[in-house]
Write an enzyme that holds these catalytic residues in place. Structure first.
Site, PDB file in Angstrom:
ATOM      1  N   HIS A  85       0.832  -1.213   0.000  1.00  0.00           N
ATOM      2  CA  HIS A  85       0.000   0.000   0.000  1.00  0.00           C
ATOM      3  C   HIS A  85       0.867   1.264   0.000  1.00  0.00           C
ATOM      4  O   HIS A  85       0.418   2.319   0.470  1.00  0.00           O
ATOM      5  CB  HIS A  85      -0.949   0.041   1.205  1.00  0.00           C
ATOM      6  CG  HIS A  85      -1.672  -1.243   1.459  1.00  0.00           C
ATOM      7  ND1 HIS A  85      -2.921  -1.509   0.951  1.00  0.00           N
ATOM      8  CD2 HIS A  85      -1.293  -2.364   2.137  1.00  0.00           C
ATOM      9  CE1 HIS A  85      -3.295  -2.723   1.320  1.00  0.00           C
ATOM     10  NE2 HIS A  85      -2.314  -3.264   2.035  1.00  0.00           N
ATOM     11  N   SER A 113      13.882  21.946 -15.998  1.00  0.00           N
ATOM     12  CA  SER A 113      12.663  22.718 -16.182  1.00  0.00           C
ATOM     13  C   SER A 113      13.041  24.070 -16.767  1.00  0.00           C
ATOM     14  O   SER A 113      14.094  24.620 -16.449  1.00  0.00           O
ATOM     15  CB  SER A 113      11.975  22.908 -14.827  1.00  0.00           C
ATOM     16  OG  SER A 113      11.127  24.041 -14.869  1.00  0.00           O
ATOM     17  N   LYS A 147      15.280  21.940 -10.848  1.00  0.00           N
ATOM     18  CA  LYS A 147      14.659  20.670 -11.216  1.00  0.00           C
ATOM     19  C   LYS A 147      15.561  19.755 -12.028  1.00  0.00           C
ATOM     20  O   LYS A 147      16.312  20.187 -12.892  1.00  0.00           O
ATOM     21  CB  LYS A 147      13.399  20.934 -12.044  1.00  0.00           C
ATOM     22  CG  LYS A 147      12.324  21.651 -11.267  1.00  0.00           C
ATOM     23  CD  LYS A 147      11.497  20.705 -10.441  1.00  0.00           C
ATOM     24  CE  LYS A 147      10.441  20.111 -11.352  1.00  0.00           C
ATOM     25  NZ  LYS A 147       9.544  19.247 -10.628  1.00  0.00           N
ATOM     26  N   GLU A 202       9.310   8.496 -16.890  1.00  0.00           N
ATOM     27  CA  GLU A 202       7.938   9.031 -16.993  1.00  0.00           C
ATOM     28  C   GLU A 202       7.344   8.777 -18.372  1.00  0.00           C
ATOM     29  O   GLU A 202       6.190   8.388 -18.515  1.00  0.00           O
ATOM     30  CB  GLU A 202       7.938  10.549 -16.739  1.00  0.00           C
ATOM     31  CG  GLU A 202       8.108  10.931 -15.291  1.00  0.00           C
ATOM     32  CD  GLU A 202       8.210  12.451 -15.164  1.00  0.00           C
ATOM     33  OE1 GLU A 202       7.176  13.126 -15.248  1.00  0.00           O
ATOM     34  OE2 GLU A 202       9.340  12.956 -14.992  1.00  0.00           O
TER      35      GLU A 202
END
Ligand code: ARG
Length: 464
Positions: A163, A284, A290, A297
């Site tokens: 979980h 970024s 970043k 992804e």
């Protein structure tokens, strides 16, 4: 609508009185995407011509002319000298027309005893077989990278999750070997699918077979197929093998999406379990700090299009009456995009995994949070003679006490622990350490470093 009265430029133009509508020509053509089958198409034609000569249908001079013409065409295509024509509809008719242009009327004999229906079915199987072999190598390369990383991390401790909540301590090597197992089943699925791909439809002709004395065993063996197919109607129509491969591809992408999700989480500053080198990340345009894990992804995202293609192919095949229908021309774009996406994703992973650097201290620290050894304490009480349910209850209360006093289980004094059960003695601290916890899960499939080492050795033998 028609631009010319006759259809003489078409290989099938004989029965037509007016030219194909320009829109219909564009709409029905597949050459833009099926030209990538050219190598398989030529290979199939060479085998067919070889067989036609053995069967006495072509003379040996004709066979030689055809085969050398086809090889020249292959060179033309590969050097960029070949010009594809949409008027010739597909890869098959482009190549056949080019052959006749090159060698004259003998070229027109190549299509004796076959149809584009068995031709395209053969081409796709040849193409897909080569792709399966390539993809299988990529899966193996990725598995090898995982094994190397696992080897460096057989005793690196991290929290294991259920979980996404801290569950029990595990070793990073053990976690990585779970990835290996998923890919091993993927590999086996590819090999299994290959068996059903590797059957020759050639000789099925349009749907019913052919009146010529063809030798299907010969063409099958020239093309390294295991055997000729058993039913001509089925062979020209079903694309179940492509659907099966798409399903295998979808499962691989599903697995890669899970790995990706973990890498995205682990590289976040909240987890900080692993580092990915800069070359696999991007920045970024607005936030200077970043470093985004774009590659995993994107792969996570690309799984969606592969699943979509699986549904496209199933829907394409659904309800089609026997035998060949033009619907089947729509099999190629989803199939090709599936294979391209899969190869890119596996290549990215095979390159990226060896570059993953485990932040051992952070992993270990995270494992000390969240009472990861609570089950170990309960097991300890059971070994002292307490029924498991009672032990569960007592440890639950101990955890509540820890939360209240802001302490970890292994930070409790012996007296504090003994206030929950007098079965607890000094040896409890052996099981409350992370090292003690992982090394006591010492059985096949368990997380103990010695088991992970054994699993790695077995896996190594399996893939080499
Ligand atoms: N381009 C066609 C396809 O991909 C080749 C087979 C066409 N056969 C036919 N009878 N129209 O399916």
């Amino acid at each position: 609508m028609s631009e010319e009265k006759t259809n003489t430029s078409k290989l099938w133009g004989g029965r037509f009185a007016e030219a194909t509508d320009a829109f219909v020509q564009r709409f029905t053509a597949s050459v833009e995407f099926d030209k990538r089958l050219y190598k398989a198409d030529i290979e199939g034609s060479v085998a067919h011509a070889t067989m036609l000569e053995k069967a006495g249908i072509l003379s040996s001079v004709e066979k030689t002319q055809i085969i050398s013409g086809l090889h020249e065409i292959q060179n033309d295509i590969e050097s960029g000298a070949f010009s594809w024509s949409i008027e010739l509809e597909d890869v098959h008719m482009n190549i056949e027309a080019a052959l006749t242009a090159k060698i004259g009327d003998t070229g027109k004999k190549l299509h004796t005893g076959r149809s584009r229906n068995d031709q395209v079915a053969t081409d796709i199987r040849l193409y897909v077989r080569e792709e399966i072999d390539h993809i299988s190598l990529l899966v193996r390369a990725l598995q090898d990278g995982i094994l190397n990383l696992a080897e460096q991390n057989t005793d690196t401790i991290m929290p294991g999750f259920t979980h996404l909540q801290t569950a029990q301590p595990i070793t990073f090597g053990h976690h990585l070997m779970a990835w290996f197992e998923m890919l091993q089943r993927d590999f086996e699925r590819l090999q299994d699918c290959r068996k059903r791909v590797n059957i020759s439809p050639l000789g099925s002709a349009a749907l019913a077979g052919t009146t010529y004395p063809i030798d299907r065993e010969l063409t099958a063996s020239l093309l390294n197929f295991d055997r000729p197919s058993d039913n001509s109607l089925d062979s020209v129509s079903d694309r179940d093998f492509a659907i099966e491969l798409s399903a295998a591809a979808s499962l691989i992408m599903m697995h890669l999406s899970r790995f990706s999700e973990e890498i995205v989480l682990w590289t976040s500053s909240q987890f900080n379990f692993v580092d990915l080198p800069d070359r696999f990340c991007t920045g970024s345009s607005i936030m200077p700090q970043k470093k985004n894990p774009d590659v995993p992804e994107l792969i996570r995202g690309k799984s969606g299009r592969v699943f979509g293609h699986l549904v496209s192919l199933l829907t394409l095949m659904k309800s089609q009456p026997l035998a060949y229908n033009k619907d089947n021309q729509e099999d190629k774009e989803p199939l090709f995009d599936t294979l391209d996406t899969l190869k890119d994703s596996l290549t990215a992973y095979a390159n990226m995994v060896p570059a993953i650097k485990a932040n051992r201290e952070n992993m270990q620290l995270a494992a000390t949070q969240g009472f990861a050894t609570a089950t170990d304490l309960a097991d300890y009480l059971v070994k002292k003679g307490m029924p498991f349910r009672d032990a569960h209850e007592i440890v639950g209360k101990t955890v509540a006490y820890c939360i209240e006093h802001n302490k970890g289980l292994n930070q409790l004094e012996l007296e504090e622990l003994q206030s929950f059960s007098d079965s607890i003695s000094n040896d409890v601290f052996d099981v409350l350490t992370l090292e003690g916890s992982v090394s006591s899960r010492n059985h096949i499939g368990g997380t103990a470093p010695s088991q992970v080492k054994a699993a790695i050795a077995n896996a190594r033998a399996l893939i080499t």
